[in-house]
Design a protein around this motif. Structure first.
Motif, PDB file in Angstrom:
ATOM      1  N   MET A 191       0.820  -1.206   0.000  1.00 47.97           N
ATOM      2  CA  MET A 191       0.000   0.000   0.000  1.00 47.97           C
ATOM      3  C   MET A 191       0.859   1.263   0.000  1.00 47.97           C
ATOM      4  O   MET A 191       0.504   2.274  -0.610  1.00 47.97           O
ATOM      5  CB  MET A 191      -0.923   0.014   1.224  1.00 47.97           C
ATOM      6  CG  MET A 191      -2.083  -0.966   1.147  1.00 47.97           C
ATOM      7  SD  MET A 191      -3.339  -0.588   2.389  1.00 47.97           S
ATOM      8  CE  MET A 191      -4.033   0.935   1.751  1.00 47.97           C
ATOM      9  N   ASP A 239     -10.780   1.961  -3.042  1.00 47.60           N
ATOM     10  CA  ASP A 239     -11.582   2.267  -1.857  1.00 47.60           C
ATOM     11  C   ASP A 239     -11.707   1.045  -0.956  1.00 47.60           C
ATOM     12  O   ASP A 239     -11.682   1.164   0.274  1.00 47.60           O
ATOM     13  CB  ASP A 239     -12.968   2.762  -2.270  1.00 47.60           C
ATOM     14  CG  ASP A 239     -12.925   4.140  -2.922  1.00 47.60           C
ATOM     15  OD1 ASP A 239     -11.901   4.836  -2.750  1.00 47.60           O
ATOM     16  OD2 ASP A 239     -13.905   4.503  -3.603  1.00 47.60           O
ATOM     17  N   TRP A 298      -2.089   6.901  -2.427  1.00 47.04           N
ATOM     18  CA  TRP A 298      -3.471   7.329  -2.607  1.00 47.04           C
ATOM     19  C   TRP A 298      -4.155   6.641  -3.773  1.00 47.04           C
ATOM     20  O   TRP A 298      -5.379   6.719  -3.928  1.00 47.04           O
ATOM     21  CB  TRP A 298      -3.517   8.843  -2.821  1.00 47.04           C
ATOM     22  CG  TRP A 298      -2.663   9.324  -3.975  1.00 47.04           C
ATOM     23  CD1 TRP A 298      -1.340   9.671  -3.922  1.00 47.04           C
ATOM     24  CD2 TRP A 298      -3.061   9.496  -5.324  1.00 47.04           C
ATOM     25  NE1 TRP A 298      -0.883  10.050  -5.153  1.00 47.04           N
ATOM     26  CE2 TRP A 298      -1.934   9.968  -6.044  1.00 47.04           C
ATOM     27  CE3 TRP A 298      -4.261   9.321  -6.026  1.00 47.04           C
ATOM     28  CZ2 TRP A 298      -1.958  10.241  -7.403  1.00 47.04           C
ATOM     29  CZ3 TRP A 298      -4.296   9.604  -7.382  1.00 47.04           C
ATOM     30  CH2 TRP A 298      -3.155  10.055  -8.068  1.00 47.04           C
ATOM     31  N   LYS A 300      -8.430   0.559   0.968  1.00 47.04           N
ATOM     32  CA  LYS A 300      -8.301   1.568   2.024  1.00 47.04           C
ATOM     33  C   LYS A 300      -9.200   1.224   3.218  1.00 47.04           C
ATOM     34  O   LYS A 300      -8.786   1.333   4.378  1.00 47.04           O
ATOM     35  CB  LYS A 300      -8.663   2.950   1.481  1.00 47.04           C
ATOM     36  CG  LYS A 300      -7.664   3.519   0.483  1.00 47.04           C
ATOM     37  CD  LYS A 300      -8.156   4.865  -0.049  1.00 47.04           C
ATOM     38  CE  LYS A 300      -7.227   5.418  -1.104  1.00 47.04           C
ATOM     39  NZ  LYS A 300      -7.715   6.701  -1.674  1.00 47.04           N
ATOM     40  N   THR A 328      -2.451   7.417   2.170  1.00 39.74           N
ATOM     41  CA  THR A 328      -3.702   7.178   1.441  1.00 39.74           C
ATOM     42  C   THR A 328      -4.417   8.493   1.119  1.00 39.74           C
ATOM     43  O   THR A 328      -5.222   8.545   0.182  1.00 39.74           O
ATOM     44  CB  THR A 328      -4.665   6.301   2.247  1.00 39.74           C
ATOM     45  OG1 THR A 328      -5.018   6.972   3.452  1.00 39.74           O
ATOM     46  CG2 THR A 328      -4.053   4.943   2.561  1.00 39.74           C
ATOM     47  N   ASP A 368      -6.839   9.720   2.567  1.00 42.72           N
ATOM     48  CA  ASP A 368      -8.259   9.407   2.625  1.00 42.72           C
ATOM     49  C   ASP A 368      -8.862  10.054   3.870  1.00 42.72           C
ATOM     50  O   ASP A 368      -8.385   9.810   4.989  1.00 42.72           O
ATOM     51  CB  ASP A 368      -8.441   7.883   2.690  1.00 42.72           C
ATOM     52  CG  ASP A 368      -9.886   7.457   2.546  1.00 42.72           C
ATOM     53  OD1 ASP A 368     -10.774   8.261   2.861  1.00 42.72           O
ATOM     54  OD2 ASP A 368     -10.122   6.306   2.138  1.00 42.72           O
ATOM     55  N   GLY A 399      -9.330   8.394   7.249  1.00 46.51           N
ATOM     56  CA  GLY A 399      -8.244   8.223   8.207  1.00 46.51           C
ATOM     57  C   GLY A 399      -8.156   9.315   9.250  1.00 46.51           C
ATOM     58  O   GLY A 399      -7.363   9.214  10.192  1.00 46.51           O
ATOM     59  N   ALA A 456      -4.560   3.512  -4.064  1.00 48.17           N
ATOM     60  CA  ALA A 456      -5.213   2.292  -3.597  1.00 48.17           C
ATOM     61  C   ALA A 456      -6.719   2.389  -3.790  1.00 48.17           C
ATOM     62  O   ALA A 456      -7.314   3.475  -3.712  1.00 48.17           O
ATOM     63  CB  ALA A 456      -4.885   2.048  -2.124  1.00 48.17           C
TER      64      ALA A 456
END
Length: 511
Positions: free
Chosen positions: A286, A295, A291, A298, A332, A334, A337, A293
């Protein structure tokens, strides 16, 4: 407070420590040993590089060397103690130890000898006497790259720092960042036009011999201050690497024989399982794609990350370091997080996470504002205090990046105001000097960043030393907070406050 983790190898080693196993592993068990026996065993292991697991036999030999040098006579497990010896005899023994270390500077034996000598310099130990030649012996090892700066500084902080500074100025110090870190309890390296200067802290304990020295508080931004100093050292020509002390390197180290997951399907299967080694391989996969990766990947990762961190709160973990999970959580990019970083990571990893959270902007505000509520009755303590202070700094960074929405602005103002006024004790209880200082300083940053006139007036009030004393109850550094208030009002960023967007690199376009 999070329980620090231990390695799986430690568990295996503990299981080995039966009396019979100890007798087979540890030399000189039950006797004090002679100088010749100690030297002979060290020489027999002089070609052994630092292993990836403890070498109890060698550590035991180093323990005997330390006891020999300090003329140990106490009632411990050895029936025959080392007893009083002449300084000439101790010096001769130290010379033999140094010769082994200098001939094999990268060996595990050299490390054991360095540890023995630095321990032998300690004053005030029962049933033994500090060896007066310890620092000189360590300096000879250090100049041959057979001992680290931490050995010198442990033996004598002032002399150790002076010797390391000489090598740093000469450009011959092999690990300058290690020196910056070891010396942080006592002060900081300053780069000036006239050369290098070491600025000692006013309250630094510079007594000879390291014995339970806790030192002044080192704030969580220490690592970033080291990073900035490392770049300054390069620019001034003292070190070759352009960014020698860069923190949070976006790389996950795998143990020998381990490999990263080969595909997303393999990474998903590993993260859903319970094998921590397989997790690490998935994290390495990962980390490479960041980023990009999917959904699903994640989501499965964050589930595994929460499980991992929750486990640390109740029992020792397989891992000795949580950085692989932290690194991937940041890379990520995301928003899922954000709660993970706030709840488990903020405040214990320096400025990397504060900058990563600030990158999310408005999306991070609800979790941060909830965390710093003045009426939050969660237990305080070191970890909680660090996290609240770092959350306040993150809010300041977000405010500096752009305006905070009107519906969230009152909560941000209250977070700063409640820590800059003499409020009832139930509002927030801070019991130690550094805790008071940390929260007040971070609240001042937020107050100025918000641009609220009433908050600015509170900061202006704290340029008066008497007002600082009223706020802190007299338990913090008045001069530090007074100076910080003046600097912030003048538009000067406090030391260590560095805005670094996308701190681990490789961000989506337009991030």
């Amino acid at each position: 407070m999070m329980v620090r983790s231990i390695g799986a190898t430690t568990v295996a080693v503990v299981n080995m420590l039966t009396p019979a196993a100890l007798a087979a592993q540890l030399p000189f068990e039950g006797t004090s040993a002679s100088a010749d026996e100690i030297v002979a065993y060290l020489e027999s292991r002089a070609d052994t590089l630092p292993p990836d697991r403890p070498d109890f036999a060698l550590e035991r030999t180093g323990w005997h060397a330390f006891r020999f040098l300090t003329q140990f006579t106490g009632p411990q497990e050895n029936p025959d103690h080392f007893g009083p010896r002449s300084l000439a005899e101790l010096d001769a023994f130290a010379d033999r130890l140094v010769a082994i270390a200098v001939a094999h500077p990268k060996s595990r034996a050299a490390l054991a000898i360095g540890n023995a000598l630095s321990e032998a310099a300690r004053e005030g130990q029962p049933d033994q006497t500090a060896y007066v030649g310890a620092f000189d012996a360590l300096e000879r090892m250090f100049r041959a790259d057979a001992a680290g700066t931490h050995h010198l500084i442990a033996a004598d902080p002032r002399r150790g720092i002076a010797v390391a500074m000489d090598r740093l100025e000469a450009g011959t110090l092999p690990y300058p960042c290690s020196f910056l870190n070891s010396a942080a309890w006592y002060g900081e390296v300053m780069v000036s036009d006239g050369g290098l200067v070491f600025a000692f802290h006013d309250n630094a304990d510079l007594s000879d011999g390291f014995l339970d020295r806790s030192g002044p508080f080192i704030p969580p931004d220490h690592a970033w201050r080291m990073e900035a100093t490392g770049r300054q050292l390069h620019q001034a020509g003292y070190v070759e690497a352009p960014d020698p002390c860069r923190i949070g390197g976006a790389k996950i180290e795998l143990a020998p024989g381990q490999r990263p997951a080969a595909s997303e399907a393999e990474a998903l299967a590993a993260l859903r399982g319970a094998d921590p080694d397989a997790h690490l391989g998935a994290l390495a996969f990962m980390n490479d794609i960041g980023w990009r990766a999917s959904d699903e990947l994640k989501a499965v990762f964050f589930d595994a990350a929460w499980r991992h961190m929750r486990q640390l709160d109740v029992e020792p973990s397989h891992y000795s370091d949580e950085w692989p999970y932290i690194t991937v959580a940041i890379r990520t990019h995301d928003p899922a997080g954000i709660p993970f970083l706030v709840e488990h990571v903020l405040g214990v990893t320096g400025e990397v996470v504060t900058n990563a959270l600030a990158d999310f902007g408005v999306a991070a505000l609800p979790a941060l504002l909830d965390y710093v509520r003045a009426d939050d009755m969660r237990p305080s303590g070191e970890a909680r205090a660090l996290r609240v202070g770092s959350a306040l700094r993150t809010l300041a960074l977000i405010a500096e990046d752009g305006s905070i929405p009107p519906d969230m602005r009152p909560s941000a103002i209250e977070a700063a105001r409640s820590r800059l006024t003499v409020a009832p004790q139930e509002s927030f209880v801070a019991t130690t000097a550094w805790e008071v200082q940390w929260h007040a300083s971070r609240a001042m940053e937020l107050a100025v960043a918000l641009g609220d006139p009433d908050l600015r007036a509170l900061v202006e009030h704290l340029t008066d030393l008497r007002s600082v004393q009223d706020l802190t109850g007299g338990v913090s550094s008045h001069e530090y907070l007074h100076t910080l208030a003046s600097d912030l009002l003048a538009g000067t960023a406090p030391p260590g406050k560095l805005r670094k967007r996308c701190p681990l690199g490789d961000c989506p376009a337009g991030w």
